[in-house]
Design a protein around this motif. Structure first.
Motif, PDB file in Angstrom:
ATOM      1  N   GLU A   1       8.997  14.532  66.837  1.00  0.00           N
ATOM      2  CA  GLU A   1       9.054  13.420  65.886  1.00  0.00           C
ATOM      3  C   GLU A   1       9.896  13.790  64.665  1.00  0.00           C
ATOM      4  OE1 GLU A   1       6.050  10.869  62.964  1.00  0.00           O
ATOM      5  OE2 GLU A   1       5.246  11.839  64.755  1.00  0.00           O
ATOM      6  N   ILE A   2       9.713  15.014  64.183  1.00  0.00           N
ATOM      7  CA  ILE A   2      10.480  15.486  63.022  1.00  0.00           C
ATOM      8  C   ILE A   2      11.963  15.547  63.370  1.00  0.00           C
ATOM      9  CG2 ILE A   2      10.875  17.429  61.465  1.00  0.00           C
ATOM     10  CD1 ILE A   2       7.889  18.170  61.934  1.00  0.00           C
ATOM     11  N   LEU A   3      12.276  16.202  64.458  1.00  0.00           N
ATOM     12  CA  LEU A   3      13.667  16.424  64.827  1.00  0.00           C
ATOM     13  C   LEU A   3      14.395  15.121  65.126  1.00  0.00           C
ATOM     14  CD1 LEU A   3      13.164  19.548  67.098  1.00  0.00           C
ATOM     15  CD2 LEU A   3      14.438  19.504  64.945  1.00  0.00           C
ATOM     16  N   ARG A   4      13.739  14.205  65.831  1.00  0.00           N
ATOM     17  CA  ARG A   4      14.376  12.918  66.139  1.00  0.00           C
ATOM     18  C   ARG A   4      14.586  12.112  64.865  1.00  0.00           C
ATOM     19  NH1 ARG A   4      15.601   9.290  70.339  1.00  0.00           N
ATOM     20  NH2 ARG A   4      16.980   7.823  69.265  1.00  0.00           N
ATOM     21  N   GLY A   5      13.617  12.167  63.953  1.00  0.00           N
ATOM     22  CA  GLY A   5      13.767  11.474  62.678  1.00  0.00           C
ATOM     23  C   GLY A   5      14.937  12.019  61.882  1.00  0.00           C
ATOM     24  N   LEU A   6      15.061  13.335  61.815  1.00  0.00           N
ATOM     25  CA  LEU A   6      16.173  13.966  61.101  1.00  0.00           C
ATOM     26  C   LEU A   6      17.506  13.598  61.751  1.00  0.00           C
ATOM     27  CD1 LEU A   6      14.656  17.530  60.468  1.00  0.00           C
ATOM     28  CD2 LEU A   6      15.017  15.721  58.760  1.00  0.00           C
TER      29      LEU A   6
ATOM     30  N   LYS B   1      23.035   8.794  56.429  1.00  0.00           N
ATOM     31  CA  LYS B   1      22.281   8.968  55.184  1.00  0.00           C
ATOM     32  C   LYS B   1      22.097  10.441  54.840  1.00  0.00           C
ATOM     33  CE  LYS B   1      19.806   4.584  55.525  1.00  0.00           C
ATOM     34  NZ  LYS B   1      18.490   3.904  55.559  1.00  0.00           N
ATOM     35  N   VAL B   2      22.184  11.297  55.840  1.00  0.00           N
ATOM     36  CA  VAL B   2      22.051  12.746  55.666  1.00  0.00           C
ATOM     37  C   VAL B   2      23.167  13.400  56.463  1.00  0.00           C
ATOM     38  CG1 VAL B   2      20.607  14.754  56.199  1.00  0.00           C
ATOM     39  CG2 VAL B   2      19.544  12.676  55.291  1.00  0.00           C
ATOM     40  N   LEU B   3      23.773  14.449  55.900  1.00  0.00           N
ATOM     41  CA  LEU B   3      24.856  15.139  56.606  1.00  0.00           C
ATOM     42  C   LEU B   3      24.362  16.360  57.378  1.00  0.00           C
ATOM     43  CD1 LEU B   3      27.756  15.004  53.986  1.00  0.00           C
ATOM     44  CD2 LEU B   3      27.018  13.278  55.648  1.00  0.00           C
ATOM     45  N   TYR B   4      23.466  17.145  56.773  1.00  0.00           N
ATOM     46  CA  TYR B   4      22.935  18.347  57.413  1.00  0.00           C
ATOM     47  C   TYR B   4      21.426  18.414  57.181  1.00  0.00           C
ATOM     48  CZ  TYR B   4      27.830  19.902  57.435  1.00  0.00           C
ATOM     49  OH  TYR B   4      29.186  20.001  57.621  1.00  0.00           O
ATOM     50  N   VAL B   5      20.726  19.081  58.109  1.00  0.00           N
ATOM     51  CA  VAL B   5      19.265  19.179  57.999  1.00  0.00           C
ATOM     52  C   VAL B   5      18.841  20.644  57.971  1.00  0.00           C
ATOM     53  CG1 VAL B   5      18.847  16.939  59.039  1.00  0.00           C
ATOM     54  CG2 VAL B   5      18.976  18.962  60.510  1.00  0.00           C
ATOM     55  N   ALA B   6      17.691  20.884  57.375  1.00  0.00           N
ATOM     56  CA  ALA B   6      17.236  22.253  57.153  1.00  0.00           C
ATOM     57  C   ALA B   6      15.713  22.266  57.024  1.00  0.00           C
ATOM     58  CB  ALA B   6      17.890  22.820  55.889  1.00  0.00           C
ATOM     59  N   VAL B   7      15.154  23.449  56.837  1.00  0.00           N
ATOM     60  CA  VAL B   7      13.701  23.583  56.758  1.00  0.00           C
ATOM     61  C   VAL B   7      13.341  24.638  55.719  1.00  0.00           C
ATOM     62  CG1 VAL B   7      13.605  25.306  58.613  1.00  0.00           C
ATOM     63  CG2 VAL B   7      11.585  23.894  58.135  1.00  0.00           C
TER      64      VAL B   7
ATOM     65  N   ARG C   1      18.521  19.156  73.285  1.00  0.00           N
ATOM     66  CA  ARG C   1      18.582  17.696  73.322  1.00  0.00           C
ATOM     67  C   ARG C   1      19.811  17.127  72.623  1.00  0.00           C
ATOM     68  NH1 ARG C   1      12.341  15.437  73.059  1.00  0.00           N
ATOM     69  NH2 ARG C   1      11.540  16.794  74.714  1.00  0.00           N
ATOM     70  N   GLY C   2      20.641  17.992  72.066  1.00  0.00           N
ATOM     71  CA  GLY C   2      21.834  17.515  71.391  1.00  0.00           C
ATOM     72  C   GLY C   2      21.552  16.843  70.063  1.00  0.00           C
ATOM     73  N   TRP C   3      20.423  17.181  69.448  1.00  0.00           N
ATOM     74  CA  TRP C   3      20.092  16.651  68.130  1.00  0.00           C
ATOM     75  C   TRP C   3      20.693  17.543  67.047  1.00  0.00           C
ATOM     76  CZ3 TRP C   3      14.206  15.864  69.469  1.00  0.00           C
ATOM     77  CH2 TRP C   3      14.075  14.727  70.287  1.00  0.00           C
ATOM     78  N   SER C   4      20.709  17.056  65.824  1.00  0.00           N
ATOM     79  CA  SER C   4      21.306  17.806  64.722  1.00  0.00           C
ATOM     80  C   SER C   4      20.563  19.125  64.515  1.00  0.00           C
ATOM     81  CB  SER C   4      21.245  16.982  63.434  1.00  0.00           C
ATOM     82  OG  SER C   4      21.957  15.777  63.583  1.00  0.00           O
ATOM     83  N   PRO C   5      21.277  20.252  64.522  1.00  0.00           N
ATOM     84  CA  PRO C   5      20.619  21.546  64.362  1.00  0.00           C
ATOM     85  C   PRO C   5      20.263  21.820  62.910  1.00  0.00           C
ATOM     86  CG  PRO C   5      22.974  21.861  64.485  1.00  0.00           C
ATOM     87  CD  PRO C   5      22.738  20.391  64.717  1.00  0.00           C
ATOM     88  N   LEU C   6      19.307  22.677  62.701  1.00  0.00           N
ATOM     89  CA  LEU C   6      18.968  23.159  61.370  1.00  0.00           C
ATOM     90  C   LEU C   6      20.047  24.150  60.941  1.00  0.00           C
ATOM     91  CD1 LEU C   6      15.205  23.923  62.122  1.00  0.00           C
ATOM     92  CD2 LEU C   6      16.088  21.895  60.936  1.00  0.00           C
ATOM     93  N   VAL C   7      20.533  24.018  59.703  1.00  0.00           N
ATOM     94  CA  VAL C   7      21.600  24.914  59.255  1.00  0.00           C
ATOM     95  C   VAL C   7      21.155  25.856  58.142  1.00  0.00           C
ATOM     96  CG1 VAL C   7      23.376  23.243  59.905  1.00  0.00           C
ATOM     97  CG2 VAL C   7      22.556  23.317  57.533  1.00  0.00           C
ATOM     98  N   ALA C   8      19.944  25.640  57.594  1.00  0.00           N
ATOM     99  CA  ALA C   8      19.497  26.502  56.498  1.00  0.00           C
ATOM    100  C   ALA C   8      17.990  26.678  56.532  1.00  0.00           C
ATOM    101  CB  ALA C   8      19.924  25.928  55.146  1.00  0.00           C
ATOM    102  N   LEU C   9      17.558  27.813  56.015  1.00  0.00           N
ATOM    103  CA  LEU C   9      16.144  28.139  55.880  1.00  0.00           C
ATOM    104  C   LEU C   9      15.900  28.566  54.439  1.00  0.00           C
ATOM    105  CD1 LEU C   9      13.310  28.800  57.170  1.00  0.00           C
ATOM    106  CD2 LEU C   9      14.164  31.146  57.410  1.00  0.00           C
ATOM    107  N   GLU C  10      15.098  27.795  53.722  1.00  0.00           N
ATOM    108  CA  GLU C  10      14.762  28.154  52.338  1.00  0.00           C
ATOM    109  C   GLU C  10      13.411  28.863  52.327  1.00  0.00           C
ATOM    110  OE1 GLU C  10      13.842  25.795  48.236  1.00  0.00           O
ATOM    111  OE2 GLU C  10      15.725  25.282  49.245  1.00  0.00           O
TER     112      GLU C  10
END
Length: 356
Positions: free
Chosen positions: A139-144, A152-158, A176-185
């Motif tokens: 649900e999180i990944l599909r929403g992102l 509305k968003v260019l990159y996603v992270a966690v 699944r070819g969804w937008s990958p996470l690019v950063a970890l804070e």
């Protein structure tokens, strides 16, 4: 190697260029009882961007929304050249169970609020702020991914999530070819290195750039604490602490161990003719996997001091001293896997280079 704010780094497994120090804007606004008024916040923004800085960190609930609103106001006219990172999942409305959490309804509502606050059509980098252990990762990944597809968003992270969940999310996104996470804070500093057990190796393997928050250990590494600040057990509860210094003591951040680390930081600062804060930040800048530590300042003087870390060039022996005094136990299974015994039974006396 001396750096500048316009010596940009790639953020994780992406082509996004960010400054080597990000400017945290939780100090924009005084709603939390501390921070910078609008005029001083504007000076911080202007000085950072004047030097080539482009990476800003905020969240939907920082200073009750003032952080995003000020950032959006200041960024007007130069929005395209800036990288604005915000976060969702912290509770925005007391009593509303769906105004916080990592689920789709919270995500979409928080993003729409952030876009209004920032006065922008898009968010460069959206973090899931705090893992809540309740929402299915799909649900999180599909929403992102939907937000990225909508523009509305260019990159996603966690941020602030277990390593096994982050790696699971990244694997699902890849498959699944969804937008990958690019950063970890994550929280990461000389006094908080436990991320080196799993989180940072995971991030390096899975293509996430590490963005450390609290790289000065809540101020402990600036040299302003001493043995007199050691907090006797039970002397003060966090919620009754009267100021940031008392709160840090109550939270257990001021200990014999952390003060011993701060002592070495101060020794090196004297050797290098710089401040302890600059030494601590320089160490973080040199750490493997780190993309851009987040600095927070309430005044121009604090900002200038933090930016001075870019000019500090720690030698291998100085880095070794800091690593030694701040070393952590690796724990299971990492301690065993790093032992001479395991190396011998796996590789014998052969010399085999790794790719990292």
């Amino acid at each position: 190697m001396t750096l500048t704010l316009d010596t940009y780094r790639l953020l994780g497994r992406s082509g996004l260029r960010v400054s080597p120090l990000a400017l945290g804007t939780a100090t924009f606004g005084t709603e939390w009882g501390w921070g910078a008024e609008r005029e001083e916040a504007r000076k911080l923004f202007d000085r950072y961007t004047e030097l080539g800085g482009n990476f800003f960190d905020t969240a939907s609930t920082y200073t009750n929304g003032s952080s995003e609103r000020m950032l959006g106001e200041f960024a007007h006219g130069e929005r395209e050249r800036l990288v604005l990172a915000t976060k969702y999942s912290t509770l925005r409305t007391a009593g509303d169970p769906n105004s916080g959490g990592t689920h789709r309804k919270s995500m979409l509502a928080s993003v729409e609020a952030s876009l209004r606050h920032l006065n922008s059509d898009y968010i460069d980098l959206l973090y899931l702020n705090v893992w809540d252990f309740r929402t299915p990762v799909e649900e999180i990944l599909r929403g992102l991914d939907d937000l990225v597809r909508q523009g509305k968003v260019l990159y996603v992270a966690v941020s602030t999530a277990p390593a096994w969940q982050v790696s699971r999310m990244q694997t699902i996104a890849d498959l699944r070819g969804w937008s990958p996470l690019v950063a970890l804070e994550i929280e990461y500093s000389l006094i908080e290195r436990t991320g080196e057990r799993d989180l940072i190796p995971m991030a390096r393997e899975m293509g996430l750039g590490v963005v450390p928050f609290s790289p000065l250990g809540g101020g402990v590494l600036t040299g302003k604490y001493g043995r007199d600040d050691l907090n006797p057990a039970g002397s003060v509860a966090g919620e009754t602490a009267s100021n940031r210094k008392t709160l840090n003591a109550a939270l257990g951040m001021v200990t014999e161990r952390t003060l011993a680390i701060a002592d070495v930081v101060k020794e090196l600062a004297t050797e290098l003719d710089c401040t302890p804060a600059q030494v601590a930040l320089a160490w973080t800048l040199n750490a493997p996997g780190v993309a851009s530590p987040i600095i927070g300042a309430r005044t121009i003087a604090q900002l200038e001091d933090n930016l001075g870390a870019l000019r500090v060039d720690l030698t291998p022996s100085q880095l070794a001293r800091l690593d030694e005094v701040s070393a952590i136990e690796l724990g299971t299974p990492h301690g065993l896997l790093a032992s001479d015994h395991i190396r011998t039974v796996v590789s014998g006396d052969m010399k085999i280079q790794t790719r990292h």
